[in-house]
Design a protein around this motif. Structure first.
Motif, PDB file in Angstrom:
ATOM      1  N   TRP B  50       0.675  -0.810   0.110  1.00 24.49           N
ATOM      2  CA  TRP B  50       0.021  -0.502  -0.235  1.00 24.49           C
ATOM      3  C   TRP B  50       0.920   1.128  -0.129  1.00 24.49           C
ATOM      4  O   TRP B  50       2.124   1.260   0.466  1.00 24.49           O
ATOM      5  CB  TRP B  50      -0.905   0.215   1.728  1.00 24.49           C
ATOM      6  CG  TRP B  50      -1.692  -0.870   1.464  1.00 24.49           C
ATOM      7  CD1 TRP B  50      -1.317  -2.028   2.220  1.00 24.49           C
ATOM      8  CD2 TRP B  50      -2.978  -0.919   1.182  1.00 24.49           C
ATOM      9  NE1 TRP B  50      -2.475  -3.732   2.200  1.00 24.49           N
ATOM     10  CE2 TRP B  50      -3.746  -2.197   1.367  1.00 24.49           C
ATOM     11  CE3 TRP B  50      -3.999  -0.214   0.172  1.00 24.49           C
ATOM     12  CZ2 TRP B  50      -4.636  -3.000   0.705  1.00 24.49           C
ATOM     13  CZ3 TRP B  50      -5.314  -0.735  -0.231  1.00 24.49           C
ATOM     14  CH2 TRP B  50      -5.953  -2.767   0.639  1.00 24.49           C
ATOM     15  N   THR B  51       0.482   2.176  -0.121  1.00 30.35           N
ATOM     16  CA  THR B  51       1.267   3.597   0.085  1.00 30.35           C
ATOM     17  C   THR B  51       0.223   4.630  -0.094  1.00 30.35           C
ATOM     18  O   THR B  51      -0.654   4.643  -0.109  1.00 30.35           O
ATOM     19  CB  THR B  51       2.214   3.637  -1.519  1.00 30.35           C
ATOM     20  OG1 THR B  51       2.919   5.134  -1.241  1.00 30.35           O
ATOM     21  CG2 THR B  51       1.251   4.193  -2.888  1.00 30.35           C
ATOM     22  N   THR B  72      -3.042   3.226  -1.546  1.00 29.88           N
ATOM     23  CA  THR B  72      -3.769   2.429  -2.515  1.00 29.88           C
ATOM     24  C   THR B  72      -3.016   1.450  -2.829  1.00 29.88           C
ATOM     25  O   THR B  72      -2.255   1.569  -2.427  1.00 29.88           O
ATOM     26  CB  THR B  72      -3.086   3.597  -3.409  1.00 29.88           C
ATOM     27  OG1 THR B  72      -3.884   5.045  -3.510  1.00 29.88           O
ATOM     28  CG2 THR B  72      -3.546   3.636  -5.133  1.00 29.88           C
ATOM     29  N   ALA B  73      -3.361   0.360  -3.049  1.00 27.39           N
ATOM     30  CA  ALA B  73      -2.920  -0.648  -3.205  1.00 27.39           C
ATOM     31  C   ALA B  73      -1.877  -1.102  -4.667  1.00 27.39           C
ATOM     32  O   ALA B  73      -2.113  -0.179  -5.781  1.00 27.39           O
ATOM     33  CB  ALA B  73      -3.927  -1.985  -3.342  1.00 27.39           C
ATOM     34  N   VAL B  74      -0.574  -1.191  -4.415  1.00 24.01           N
ATOM     35  CA  VAL B  74       0.590  -1.064  -5.746  1.00 24.01           C
ATOM     36  C   VAL B  74       1.391  -2.199  -5.552  1.00 24.01           C
ATOM     37  O   VAL B  74       0.840  -2.957  -5.214  1.00 24.01           O
ATOM     38  CB  VAL B  74       1.259  -0.080  -4.952  1.00 24.01           C
ATOM     39  CG1 VAL B  74       0.367   1.573  -5.654  1.00 24.01           C
ATOM     40  CG2 VAL B  74       2.217  -0.164  -3.868  1.00 24.01           C
ATOM     41  N   ASN B  75       1.536  -2.698  -6.440  1.00 29.12           N
ATOM     42  CA  ASN B  75       2.570  -3.105  -6.977  1.00 29.12           C
ATOM     43  C   ASN B  75       4.187  -2.892  -7.130  1.00 29.12           C
ATOM     44  O   ASN B  75       3.964  -1.930  -7.782  1.00 29.12           O
ATOM     45  CB  ASN B  75       2.576  -4.193  -8.013  1.00 29.12           C
ATOM     46  CG  ASN B  75       1.118  -4.703  -8.004  1.00 29.12           C
ATOM     47  OD1 ASN B  75       0.236  -4.476  -8.487  1.00 29.12           O
ATOM     48  ND2 ASN B  75       1.010  -5.631  -7.339  1.00 29.12           N
ATOM     49  N   LEU B  76       5.120  -3.706  -7.315  1.00 32.36           N
ATOM     50  CA  LEU B  76       6.589  -3.430  -7.596  1.00 32.36           C
ATOM     51  C   LEU B  76       6.450  -3.733  -9.211  1.00 32.36           C
ATOM     52  O   LEU B  76       6.316  -5.091  -9.510  1.00 32.36           O
ATOM     53  CB  LEU B  76       7.363  -3.794  -6.824  1.00 32.36           C
ATOM     54  CG  LEU B  76       9.016  -3.145  -6.914  1.00 32.36           C
ATOM     55  CD1 LEU B  76       9.409  -1.652  -6.634  1.00 32.36           C
ATOM     56  CD2 LEU B  76      10.045  -4.134  -6.790  1.00 32.36           C
ATOM     57  N   LEU B  88       6.357   2.017  -8.803  1.00 33.93           N
ATOM     58  CA  LEU B  88       5.082   1.304  -8.478  1.00 33.93           C
ATOM     59  C   LEU B  88       3.996   1.357  -9.728  1.00 33.93           C
ATOM     60  O   LEU B  88       3.785   2.536 -10.433  1.00 33.93           O
ATOM     61  CB  LEU B  88       4.398   1.872  -7.555  1.00 33.93           C
ATOM     62  CG  LEU B  88       5.651   2.107  -6.234  1.00 33.93           C
ATOM     63  CD1 LEU B  88       5.364   2.368  -5.136  1.00 33.93           C
ATOM     64  CD2 LEU B  88       6.133   0.408  -5.726  1.00 33.93           C
ATOM     65  N   LEU B  89       3.484   0.181  -9.974  1.00 33.22           N
ATOM     66  CA  LEU B  89       2.615   0.511 -10.391  1.00 33.22           C
ATOM     67  C   LEU B  89       0.957   0.551  -9.081  1.00 33.22           C
ATOM     68  O   LEU B  89       0.403  -0.408  -8.355  1.00 33.22           O
ATOM     69  CB  LEU B  89       2.471  -0.615 -11.435  1.00 33.22           C
ATOM     70  CG  LEU B  89       2.602  -0.750 -12.695  1.00 33.22           C
ATOM     71  CD1 LEU B  89       3.296  -1.876 -12.920  1.00 33.22           C
ATOM     72  CD2 LEU B  89       3.433   0.443 -13.367  1.00 33.22           C
ATOM     73  N   SER B  90      -0.408   0.960  -9.962  1.00 33.71           N
ATOM     74  CA  SER B  90      -1.831   1.067  -9.028  1.00 33.71           C
ATOM     75  C   SER B  90      -2.771   0.466 -10.628  1.00 33.71           C
ATOM     76  O   SER B  90      -2.979   1.488 -10.893  1.00 33.71           O
ATOM     77  CB  SER B  90      -2.400   2.474  -8.272  1.00 33.71           C
ATOM     78  OG  SER B  90      -2.844   3.222  -9.241  1.00 33.71           O
ATOM     79  N   ARG B  91      -3.675  -0.460  -9.815  1.00 29.32           N
ATOM     80  CA  ARG B  91      -4.355  -0.737 -11.114  1.00 29.32           C
ATOM     81  C   ARG B  91      -6.123  -0.439 -10.352  1.00 29.32           C
ATOM     82  O   ARG B  91      -5.818  -0.330  -9.248  1.00 29.32           O
ATOM     83  CB  ARG B  91      -4.185  -2.582 -11.668  1.00 29.32           C
ATOM     84  CG  ARG B  91      -3.133  -2.278 -12.245  1.00 29.32           C
ATOM     85  CD  ARG B  91      -3.095  -3.984 -11.898  1.00 29.32           C
ATOM     86  NE  ARG B  91      -3.035  -4.620 -13.492  1.00 29.32           N
ATOM     87  CZ  ARG B  91      -1.311  -4.998 -12.885  1.00 29.32           C
ATOM     88  NH1 ARG B  91      -0.807  -4.631 -11.990  1.00 29.32           N
ATOM     89  NH2 ARG B  91      -0.821  -5.152 -13.350  1.00 29.32           N
ATOM     90  N   THR B 102       1.275   4.953 -12.757  1.00 29.47           N
ATOM     91  CA  THR B 102       2.540   4.552 -11.923  1.00 29.47           C
ATOM     92  C   THR B 102       2.872   6.355 -10.823  1.00 29.47           C
ATOM     93  O   THR B 102       2.688   6.881 -10.542  1.00 29.47           O
ATOM     94  CB  THR B 102       3.783   5.127 -12.700  1.00 29.47           C
ATOM     95  OG1 THR B 102       3.595   6.801 -13.598  1.00 29.47           O
ATOM     96  CG2 THR B 102       3.438   3.662 -14.648  1.00 29.47           C
ATOM     97  N   ILE B 103       3.601   5.447 -10.052  1.00 29.60           N
ATOM     98  CA  ILE B 103       4.399   6.167  -8.516  1.00 29.60           C
ATOM     99  C   ILE B 103       5.911   5.957  -9.082  1.00 29.60           C
ATOM    100  O   ILE B 103       6.367   5.391  -8.201  1.00 29.60           O
ATOM    101  CB  ILE B 103       3.634   5.671  -7.311  1.00 29.60           C
ATOM    102  CG1 ILE B 103       1.961   5.792  -7.162  1.00 29.60           C
ATOM    103  CG2 ILE B 103       4.190   6.805  -6.984  1.00 29.60           C
ATOM    104  CD1 ILE B 103       1.121   5.143  -6.687  1.00 29.60           C
ATOM    105  N   PRO B 104       6.730   6.769  -9.324  1.00 28.50           N
ATOM    106  CA  PRO B 104       7.863   7.148  -9.786  1.00 28.50           C
ATOM    107  C   PRO B 104       8.604   7.034  -7.988  1.00 28.50           C
ATOM    108  O   PRO B 104       8.556   7.454  -7.115  1.00 28.50           O
ATOM    109  CB  PRO B 104       8.087   7.890 -10.523  1.00 28.50           C
ATOM    110  CG  PRO B 104       7.145   9.058 -10.529  1.00 28.50           C
ATOM    111  CD  PRO B 104       6.075   8.118 -10.122  1.00 28.50           C
TER     112      PRO B 104
END
Lengths: 251, 406
Positions: B50-51, B72-76, B88-91, B102-104
């Motif tokens: 999460w972020t 926000t749920a995120v993936n690397l 990071l990617l959030s869908r 995208t979260i750089p």
């Protein structure tokens, strides 16, 4: 005045720590420990707080400053030269009064979330505030004439937590929160560091910016993400990082 | 100057989840705001990332199933290898299908204690994705998580360590045989007798550590360990035990530099998890924005008087030697055991991501360093170490050219 010392007892300069309203010296211990190698640190319980008895009823910040000045001299804390005042919130009001009334005793001032200047309020806020004042006076009048107990209910409903909890210090509280230290700030000549948390709702950055405009020799720094109280705990490392270069400049 | 975005990752699937949150938030609070912007990443106990800036507020925790509107749920993004910045990617589901934001960020700070964070797994993932990160590299993190292997390495380098016995978790359906355990103890440590100390081999902190006064307690202690870990390490119990901890980092001159030495104060026989991390906080007390400060609020003596010059020298030189030997980085804490009557000191273990990054030990170090300076040091070092890593192929390598005809 009750005090707690940190650092080298023979060290120089002497730092005088002045806490906020409703607190005592413990609130400033974490930060004082981080700065201990810079000199001798004396952390006071201000009159009416912690273990120090109160001054006379209704004493204002000028009285606090005069009492502090007298105490510093009596305790030989100013023997080797002027001191550095480092205050939080209400302690900053006393610091500004010290710098204005006893400039020979003050080498520099560090203010953290310093209070003492009026905030800009909306017309709506002012309107609400003046109606509440009138309502309070009416309650008191009614209590006196009709022996009602409206005033107590009024205080319970509209008084701030600090006001409600002030006890014997209530007159001091009222005199302190209504003062506006514009003239005293303008009379301050010593180097002054102004530190404010961006999320502080008690003493918002706006007050720090006003101080910066009034105090000639001042630096203003806003610390992102900190509030009025947590700036002293989790914000201590950020405060340390700002205070160290300031001290190097000043000392 | 463009501020670097520092992603601090904390929480995680580890028994030390809660303490890790504190360590992560403390690191974020101590970033040099002139140079860096903090980005909190929280891994919940189920492993979801999460972020969101709400993570910086201590009052947010515990996060109930991540159901906070501000998170926000995120993936690397593991495919960002050739991009300018890790991300990071959030869908999110939109009317016309899925939308990916995208979260750089620029560098990641692992602040997870114990399993799945301090043990090399996260470091390996970051190496694989070519993402700069702080602290120990893969090898140092993995080796030091295994208490037995670390001790073997130290023993091979003539560093004084306690004797030990390793016992594997029995396969399912098989019981621990008292006689067998007694025999193994006799063989491995002929000069010792009860009490012993029993620890999990692969967990950090003091989780699962207990003292066994007799064989019944030994079996109970082993069973407790095997609920957490596949292997137990048994050592003789040190009489008149006092512990010494020291932090080590890479100095500006490239040599290992040591911090102040702390001696944790304790009343109980053993510093258990509660004693270590919950010191100063009362159960059921209201959640404040500044609760117990974890390792920082533990009662301790810094640079204790009782320590002799010879002990201090042993601790400092051994700590620096281990740091160099295992090519460690960041701010690691190395723990020692001491029999305060006989004066003998043994190297015990390494924590590559210690609670609060052991910043409080640097404040009183021979060469003092503030927490803000420490975070900057770790980040600068992380960029340097990640940049220095070779062995990856570039565009020029082509790829699978042996299959080209001709």
């Amino acid at each position: 005045m009750h005090r707690s010392d940190i650092g080298d007892p023979a060290g120089q300069p002497v730092f005088i720590w002045l806490h906020g309203w409703g607190q005592d010296h413990h609130a400033l211990v974490p930060l004082a420990k981080l700065l201990k190698r810079f000199g001798r640190h004396v952390l006071f319980d201000l009159p009416g707080f912690g273990q120090t008895p109160m001054l006379h009823k209704g004493a204002g910040t000028a009285d606090y400053a005069d009492a502090l000045a007298k105490h510093l001299k009596r305790q030989n804390l100013t023997l080797k030269g002027p001191v550095i005042l480092i205050g939080h919130s209400f302690g900053c009001r006393v610091s500004v009064q010290m710098a204005a009334r006893h400039p020979a005793l003050v080498r520099a001032v560090i203010m953290i979330g310093g209070a003492g200047l009026k905030r800009d309020r909306s017309q709506m806020w002012n309107l609400r505030a003046s109606s509440l004042i009138i309502l309070g006076r009416l309650a008191r009048l009614s209590d006196k004439i009709l022996r009602t107990s409206f005033r107590q209910a009024y205080t319970h409903r509209f008084g701030s937590a600090d006001y409600r909890n002030a006890g014997d210090m209530r007159d001091t509280f009222v005199s302190v929160v209504t003062e506006n230290l514009i003239a005293e700030a303008a009379a301050t000549n010593c180097p002054t560091l102004l530190l404010y948390g961006s999320e502080d709702s008690e003493t918002p950055p706006e007050i720090g910016q006003k101080y910066a405009a009034l105090i000639r020799n001042s630096q203003y720094v806003e610390l992102e993400g900190f509030g009025h109280l947590d700036i002293l705990s989790r914000g201590a490392h950020q405060l340390e990082a700002q205070i160290k270069p300031f001290l190097k400049e000043v000392l | 100057m463009n501020k670097k975005i520092v992603a601090v990752i904390f929480g995680g699937r580890s028994v030390e989840h809660d303490v890790s949150i504190l360590t992560g938030l403390q690191f974020l609070d101590a970033l040099d705001s002139n140079r860096f912007t903090g980005l909190p990443i929280y891994i919940d106990p189920l492993g979801q990332w999460w972020t969101g800036s709400a993570l910086k507020k201590r009052s947010l925790y515990p996060v109930e199933n991540g159901q906070s509107a501000d998170l926000t749920a995120v993936n690397l993004d593991l495919n960002a290898v050739n991009m300018a910045q890790p991300q990071l990617l959030s869908r999110s589901k939109k009317l016309l299908g899925e939308k990916i934001d995208t979260i750089p960020f620029d560098i990641m700070v692992p602040a997870i204690h114990g399993s799945n964070g301090e043990d090399g797994t996260l470091q390996g993932l970051l190496e694989f994705a070519r993402i700069p990160y702080t602290g120990c590299r893969l090898l140092g993190a993995a080796v030091t998580m295994d208490k037995a292997f670390t001790k073997q390495t130290a023993r091979a380098a003539d560093i004084n360590v306690l004797d030990d016995l390793l016992i594997d978790r029995p396969i399912e359906g098989v019981f621990l045989d008292e006689k067998n355990v007694a025999k193994m103890l006799k063989e491995a440590m002929p000069n010792s007798s009860f009490p012993y100390i029993v620890k999990p081999v692969n967990l950090g902190s003091s989780v699962g550590v207990s003292r066994a006064g007799d064989m019944d307690e030994m079996i109970a202690a082993l069973l407790a360990v095997f609920r957490l870990d596949n292997q137990a390490i048994i050592e003789p119990f040190v009489d008149n035990l006092s512990e010494y901890n020291i932090a080590v980092r890479m100095g500006e001159d490239g040599k290992a530099e040591t911090s102040a030495i702390e001696q944790p104060e304790r009343e109980a026989d053993l510093l258990d998890f509660k004693g270590k991390y919950l010191a100063g906080s009362k159960a059921g007390s209201p959640k404040l924005d500044a609760p117990s400060e974890g390792m920082v609020s533990l009662n301790r003596v810094i640079n204790p008087d009782g320590m002799t010059v010879a002990q201090e020298t042993f601790i400092r030189t051994t700590a620096a030697k281990i740091f160099d030997m295992l090519a460690l980085a960041g701010s690691v804490r190395i723990d020692f055991l001491c029999d305060s009557k006989s004066g003998e000191v043994w190297f015990n273990e390494v924590n590559t991501i210690p609670g609060s990054f052991a910043y409080f030990l640097w404040q009183d170090a021979p060469n003092p360093m503030s927490f803000v300076e420490l975070t900057s040091h770790m980040i600068d070092e992380g960029f340097r170490l990640s940049k220095a890593r070779l062995g990856s192929t570039g565009a020029a390598a082509g790829g699978a050219t042996i299959f080209q005809a001709g």
